[in-house]
Design a protein around this motif. Structure first.
Motif, PDB file in Angstrom:
ATOM      1  N   ARG A  51       0.832  -1.205   0.000  1.00 37.33           N
ATOM      2  CA  ARG A  51       0.000   0.000   0.000  1.00 37.33           C
ATOM      3  C   ARG A  51       0.868   1.257   0.000  1.00 37.33           C
ATOM      4  O   ARG A  51       0.548   2.241  -0.675  1.00 37.33           O
ATOM      5  N   LEU A  52       1.967   1.230   0.733  1.00 33.48           N
ATOM      6  CA  LEU A  52       2.884   2.377   0.752  1.00 33.48           C
ATOM      7  C   LEU A  52       3.375   2.688  -0.662  1.00 33.48           C
ATOM      8  O   LEU A  52       3.389   3.853  -1.079  1.00 33.48           O
ATOM      9  N   VAL A  53       3.769   1.668  -1.388  1.00 34.32           N
ATOM     10  CA  VAL A  53       4.265   1.869  -2.753  1.00 34.32           C
ATOM     11  C   VAL A  53       3.149   2.423  -3.637  1.00 34.32           C
ATOM     12  O   VAL A  53       3.371   3.322  -4.461  1.00 34.32           O
ATOM     13  N   GLY A  54       1.934   1.912  -3.461  1.00 36.09           N
ATOM     14  CA  GLY A  54       0.817   2.421  -4.245  1.00 36.09           C
ATOM     15  C   GLY A  54       0.520   3.880  -3.966  1.00 36.09           C
ATOM     16  O   GLY A  54       0.265   4.670  -4.888  1.00 36.09           O
ATOM     17  N   ALA A  81      12.110   1.525  -9.503  1.00 32.87           N
ATOM     18  CA  ALA A  81      11.626   0.152  -9.675  1.00 32.87           C
ATOM     19  C   ALA A  81      12.545  -0.852  -8.988  1.00 32.87           C
ATOM     20  O   ALA A  81      12.069  -1.784  -8.312  1.00 32.87           O
ATOM     21  N   GLU A  82      13.848  -0.680  -9.146  1.00 38.30           N
ATOM     22  CA  GLU A  82      14.796  -1.610  -8.519  1.00 38.30           C
ATOM     23  C   GLU A  82      14.705  -1.540  -6.995  1.00 38.30           C
ATOM     24  O   GLU A  82      14.805  -2.558  -6.309  1.00 38.30           O
ATOM     25  N   VAL A 110       4.387   0.784 -10.721  1.00 33.63           N
ATOM     26  CA  VAL A 110       5.761   1.127 -10.323  1.00 33.63           C
ATOM     27  C   VAL A 110       6.588   1.502 -11.543  1.00 33.63           C
ATOM     28  O   VAL A 110       7.319   2.504 -11.537  1.00 33.63           O
ATOM     29  N   ALA A 111       6.476   0.705 -12.604  1.00 31.27           N
ATOM     30  CA  ALA A 111       7.235   1.014 -13.820  1.00 31.27           C
ATOM     31  C   ALA A 111       6.812   2.365 -14.395  1.00 31.27           C
ATOM     32  O   ALA A 111       7.657   3.152 -14.848  1.00 31.27           O
ATOM     33  N   ALA A 112       5.507   2.644 -14.369  1.00 31.70           N
ATOM     34  CA  ALA A 112       5.025   3.927 -14.882  1.00 31.70           C
ATOM     35  C   ALA A 112       5.546   5.077 -14.032  1.00 31.70           C
ATOM     36  O   ALA A 112       5.909   6.141 -14.553  1.00 31.70           O
ATOM     37  N   SER A 113       5.598   4.864 -12.720  1.00 28.91           N
ATOM     38  CA  SER A 113       6.103   5.910 -11.829  1.00 28.91           C
ATOM     39  C   SER A 113       7.592   6.144 -12.048  1.00 28.91           C
ATOM     40  O   SER A 113       8.066   7.288 -12.038  1.00 28.91           O
ATOM     41  N   ALA A 114       8.344   5.056 -12.227  1.00 34.28           N
ATOM     42  CA  ALA A 114       9.783   5.175 -12.443  1.00 34.28           C
ATOM     43  C   ALA A 114      10.101   5.938 -13.723  1.00 34.28           C
ATOM     44  O   ALA A 114      11.160   6.564 -13.833  1.00 34.28           O
ATOM     45  N   ALA A 115       9.184   5.881 -14.698  1.00 33.12           N
ATOM     46  CA  ALA A 115       9.418   6.544 -15.982  1.00 33.12           C
ATOM     47  C   ALA A 115       9.078   8.032 -15.951  1.00 33.12           C
ATOM     48  O   ALA A 115       9.373   8.750 -16.913  1.00 33.12           O
TER      49      ALA A 115
END
Length: 277
Positions: free
Chosen positions: A199-202, A237-238, A223-228
């Motif tokens: 939930r924290l990551v979301g 992401a890593e 996560v991938a969309a956020s990293a971009a």
């Protein structure tokens, strides 16, 4: 496999003739241009009650064969609503109902900075109500006899400033989650910590998208969309992968994962502040 454009528009036009249907929208990865050859074709079937489910089922059999079926509204849950999983000309085509009145309300709430995550099977974070507005903003209108979808799309394509502020302010929950998760470290309760960290990551992903003025409508790929996003925390992401890799029940490792999560939340807050300038 994908439907031809001609077949896609033929299908959308047929759906728009069903009593109650107000428009049809191409959504998902195919609307955003991020699809793969195996991606389904998602069609949002926008309606005002009452929806003629019998007529819709007849269309499903015409395009998807005699075994095709559709649900009643609400059968898939309050936020996914209903629809049908069809195979049309060998391609997977999903019909997904959207009640226009609820979409209008979601747009109005987003414009006022109001949002919530709603429990829904298959959505572990919950469905954000503003996803309805985001779907319209990111979709491709295929059929729209009365112009309702075009009006909603024009309204939703500008990301609401109030929603941006609310999503960034929502980072308070990420801080809170770190605090409550620490109480479970001595017990080695990795399952509880995993839930808190998910939930924290979301929450961080939505805050970053809000700060950037971008719609995030799905947990998958969040996560991938956020990293971009330009200005996102480095190696996002890593670092998220590393958080979950450390949840092995060892209190030392769990504490280290929470320390790393704390750093990530702080960097997310800094990134949001920079993006919002």
């Amino acid at each position: 496999m994908a439907l031809s454009d001609t077949r896609l528009h033929e299908l959308a036009a047929s759906l728009a003739e069903v009593p109650g249907v107000t428009g049809v929208l191409l959504g998902g990865s195919r609307a955003r241009g991020t699809h793969t050859p195996d991606s389904d074709t998602d069609l949002g079937v926008y309606y005002r009650a009452p929806l003629d489910v019998a007529a819709l089922a007849e269309r499903a059999r015409v395009f998807g064969g005699p075994a095709a079926r559709v649900t009643s509204p609400g059968e898939w849950g309050p936020w996914v609503d209903g629809g049908g999983w069809l195979t049309v000309d060998g391609a997977a085509v999903d019909w997904i109902y959207r009640d226009v009145r609820r979409v209008e309300q979601a747009c109005a709430d987003a414009e006022q900075g109001r949002y919530a995550f709603h429990a829904q099977v298959g959505h572990p974070l919950g469905v954000p109500d503003f996803a309805y507005a985001g779907e319209v903003a990111l979709g491709v209108v295929l059929a729209d006899p009365a112009g309702e979808l075009a009006a909603l799309q024009g309204r939703a394509r500008v990301f609401p400033p109030a929603l941006r502020e609310s999503l960034v302010a929502g980072l308070w929950e990420a801080d809170f989650l770190v605090g409550v998760a620490r109480k479970a470290v001595p017990r080695g309760d990795s399952a509880y910590l995993a839930g808190c960290l998910f939930r924290l990551v979301g929450v961080c992903a939505h805050a970053l998208h809000g700060a950037a003025g971008r719609w995030l409508i799905n947990e998958k790929g969040a996560v991938a969309a956020s990293a971009a996003l330009p200005g996102a925390p480095p190696r996002l992401a890593e670092r998220v992968d590393a958080l979950f890799a450390g949840l092995d029940g060892d209190p030392v490792h769990l504490a280290a994962a929470l320390d790393a999560a704390t750093d990530l939340v702080l960097e997310t807050a800094d990134a949001c502040a920079m993006m919002s300038r």
